[in-house]
Design a protein around this motif. Sequence first.
Motif, short mmCIF file in Angstrom:
data_model
loop_
_atom_site.label_atom_id
_atom_site.label_comp_id
_atom_site.label_asym_id
_atom_site.label_seq_id
_atom_site.Cartn_x
_atom_site.Cartn_y
_atom_site.Cartn_z
N LYS A 49 47.20 0.90 27.68
CA LYS A 49 47.32 2.05 27.12
C LYS A 49 46.00 3.15 27.56
O LYS A 49 45.08 2.64 27.71
N VAL A 50 46.09 4.23 28.13
CA VAL A 50 45.28 5.06 28.68
C VAL A 50 45.14 6.35 27.73
O VAL A 50 46.05 6.98 27.69
N VAL A 51 43.93 6.85 27.29
CA VAL A 51 43.85 7.73 26.38
C VAL A 51 43.48 9.03 27.37
O VAL A 51 42.79 9.10 27.88
N LEU A 52 44.42 9.91 27.22
CA LEU A 52 44.34 11.00 27.99
C LEU A 52 43.52 12.27 27.67
O LEU A 52 43.56 12.26 26.29
N SER A 88 55.54 26.45 44.06
CA SER A 88 54.43 26.79 44.82
C SER A 88 53.22 25.84 45.00
O SER A 88 52.48 25.81 45.63
N SER A 89 53.59 24.65 44.29
CA SER A 89 52.66 23.63 44.33
C SER A 89 53.36 22.21 44.51
O SER A 89 54.37 22.03 43.71
N HIS A 90 52.70 21.08 45.14
CA HIS A 90 53.17 19.83 45.05
C HIS A 90 53.02 19.24 43.52
O HIS A 90 52.26 19.54 42.71
N LEU A 91 54.11 18.22 43.22
CA LEU A 91 54.06 17.65 42.08
C LEU A 91 53.52 16.30 41.96
O LEU A 91 54.01 15.33 42.66
N SER A 92 52.34 16.22 41.42
CA SER A 92 51.81 14.78 41.20
C SER A 92 51.04 14.88 40.09
O SER A 92 50.30 15.95 39.81
N LEU A 93 50.54 13.62 39.54
CA LEU A 93 49.56 13.58 38.61
C LEU A 93 47.96 13.75 39.09
O LEU A 93 47.79 13.79 40.36
N PRO A 94 46.90 14.18 38.42
CA PRO A 94 45.76 14.40 38.80
C PRO A 94 45.12 13.22 39.33
O PRO A 94 45.61 12.34 39.06
N PRO A 95 44.12 13.45 40.43
CA PRO A 95 43.59 12.46 40.95
C PRO A 95 42.93 11.47 40.07
O PRO A 95 42.82 10.21 40.17
N SER A 96 42.28 11.86 38.70
CA SER A 96 41.74 10.92 37.84
C SER A 96 42.77 9.79 37.28
O SER A 96 42.50 8.86 36.85
N LEU A 97 44.08 10.21 37.33
CA LEU A 97 45.13 9.24 37.04
C LEU A 97 45.75 8.09 38.15
O LEU A 97 46.71 7.75 38.03
N ILE A 98 45.34 8.50 39.43
CA ILE A 98 45.98 7.78 40.57
C ILE A 98 44.87 7.00 41.20
O ILE A 98 43.99 7.22 41.80
N GLN A 150 44.93 16.28 31.02
CA GLN A 150 45.82 15.38 31.66
C GLN A 150 47.18 15.35 31.13
O GLN A 150 48.24 15.02 31.90
N ALA A 151 47.16 15.21 29.76
CA ALA A 151 48.37 15.12 29.20
C ALA A 151 49.27 16.63 29.46
O ALA A 151 50.62 16.40 29.58
N GLU A 152 48.64 17.55 29.71
CA GLU A 152 49.26 18.97 29.99
C GLU A 152 50.11 18.45 31.30
O GLU A 152 50.96 18.97 31.64
N ARG A 153 49.25 18.09 32.34
CA ARG A 153 49.92 17.71 33.48
C ARG A 153 50.93 16.83 33.69
O ARG A 153 51.94 16.82 34.37
N VAL A 154 50.79 15.88 32.96
CA VAL A 154 51.91 14.80 32.72
C VAL A 154 53.35 15.57 32.25
O VAL A 154 54.39 15.52 32.79
N LYS A 177 54.84 6.76 39.89
CA LYS A 177 54.64 5.63 41.07
C LYS A 177 53.36 6.33 42.00
O LYS A 177 53.77 6.89 42.83
N ASN A 178 52.21 5.74 42.12
CA ASN A 178 51.25 6.26 42.90
C ASN A 178 51.05 7.82 42.69
O ASN A 178 50.80 8.60 43.25
N GLY A 179 51.38 8.30 41.10
CA GLY A 179 51.24 9.46 40.88
C GLY A 179 52.20 10.47 40.84
O GLY A 179 52.10 11.37 40.39
N LEU A 180 53.35 10.09 41.55
CA LEU A 180 54.69 10.73 41.79
C LEU A 180 55.47 10.70 40.41
O LEU A 180 55.81 9.22 40.45
#
Length: 545
Positions: free
Chosen positions: A233-236, A199-209, A240-244, A304-307
């Motif tokens: 290295k980015v501390v999530l 039901s939803s598009h797969l992408s990282l949250p905007p904060s990581l894109i 954010q980690a759950e979304r990854v 790549k660009n959050g995808l």
Amino acid sequence: MNKTDELLSQLFSLRNQYGEKITTRKLNLLTTLSNEKLKTKKAIQLWYENLLFLLAYPDNRSVYQLASLALEQLEGYIQSHENIKTRLFNSGITNTRLCAAFGFEIVKWLRKKYPNEVSLSSFEADEGTIQSILSAVMPKVESEILQDGNSDWKLWLKFKKGKDMLDKLIAIFDESDIRPEVKDELWSAIGINVEINFSSHLSLPPSLITPYYHHSLVRKKSVLKSNDIKATKVVLTEGQAERVIECGRMILVRHLREIDPISFTAVPLITYYRLPRGLSIALMGMIPERRHPIDSYMGYVVFKNGLPVAYAGSWILFDSGRIGLNIFPAYRGGESQYIFQQVLKLHGTVYHLNRFTVDPYQIGKDNSDGIKSGAFWTYYHAGFRPIRQQQKQISETEASKIKSTKGYRTPTAILEKLADSRMEIVLKKTAVTFDATDISLVYARILKEQWNNDRKLAEGVLFTKLVKLLQIKNYQEEKLKFILKNWCVLLLSREEKLRRNKKLNTMLKDLFEIKARGAEEDYISGLQRNPELKRLLEEIVKENI
């Protein structure tokens, strides 16, 4: 070919080309196709994949925004047309449904994460098999009711907790104390097909894109020579980690795939790196209950660009890693070679690796997708070479033909021959030259020659010896016991040498404790700081292979 199909074909041909005129044509095609009402499954899938590619590899902001809008419109169009949804069944496209059997932990996670989007569809096993398996999973005192026709499993499930049959089955397996890998096999034997609505598009949250716009694609086929890499290295945050993790698991589910490090990871085990050209890579470790006893099975997802555009696993032992690369179909024709270079460099830097190998399956052995995608040449251009001499000679001949004959493509039959050998790239001559597949062969030979293939007897005797030798008091803890049983046959094939080396014994004890409850990264570095163990295993491998 009708007009719409022709336009889609044009966009597909232009998707990975760049330049002012090309960009203008892309924008015109995006505008025109956005107003078309696509009807066929083939047309919708091609449009969907074109849009994903353009979001990952956009020319500029205009292309990126127009592709984003077109994707949103397409998903809305699918959602509002039930007949279109039906045609796209099992396609993995957003707002469509898929039905398949997945592993226990993934189904459990799916049901918890998307309670209204996941439901039980059917069973592949017959009634008798299901009843027998449930009897084995349930506690003995409780399963007696299923014996001798006293009750059938469906009737008994009505008394178990959970709002429907899927929840009840999950609860029965979740409460069982049998080993996780055995539980997985029993769940798979039932063949529980679940239906999932995406039901939803797969992408990282905007904060990581931060979208990266392309003037061209990196096509250079350079050989890996070092592990230097521009990675931050980015501390999530926990969210954010759950979304990854969600993106990694769901992109695999959409493609009817699973791999252990992504299925069995957790928020604290995610490390995330931002790289050039809109790339980011999430490295994933496994929870202790699921770890391999000898090497470290790690996973990764490339964004790549959050995808999520690629994934695979790596099996690390000392400073050598078996690794692979799987680019999802929508993103092929992009910067696959560059992505793999970044994956190798990041693994080399983070885990301090000096050798990489690729298993035959990754190249195409018993893997039609690997043959179709020409995976062998992706690894070859990265500097990998076949380990077997026959395949090495074939690859050199084919490389010469490709270089000298315009348009030449290696025939499928030859790609299948090339897939009969592992491949490797060595960055330092001092790198360890064996991995867990070699250890497996050694283990089997020791059992055969020293214990007449009686594994139970060998482990029973040697486990006790190893526990006493290393003075391990908590050896009955399940995770530690599992590790010791897998190491004891190997180590005690050199019992005298082990008894004389107190320093090595102390380091082994520490390593096993880390493996059982610490971080895999610490286990990897602990092995690398233990040259005596490396030499001992090299001797054992050399003697038995």
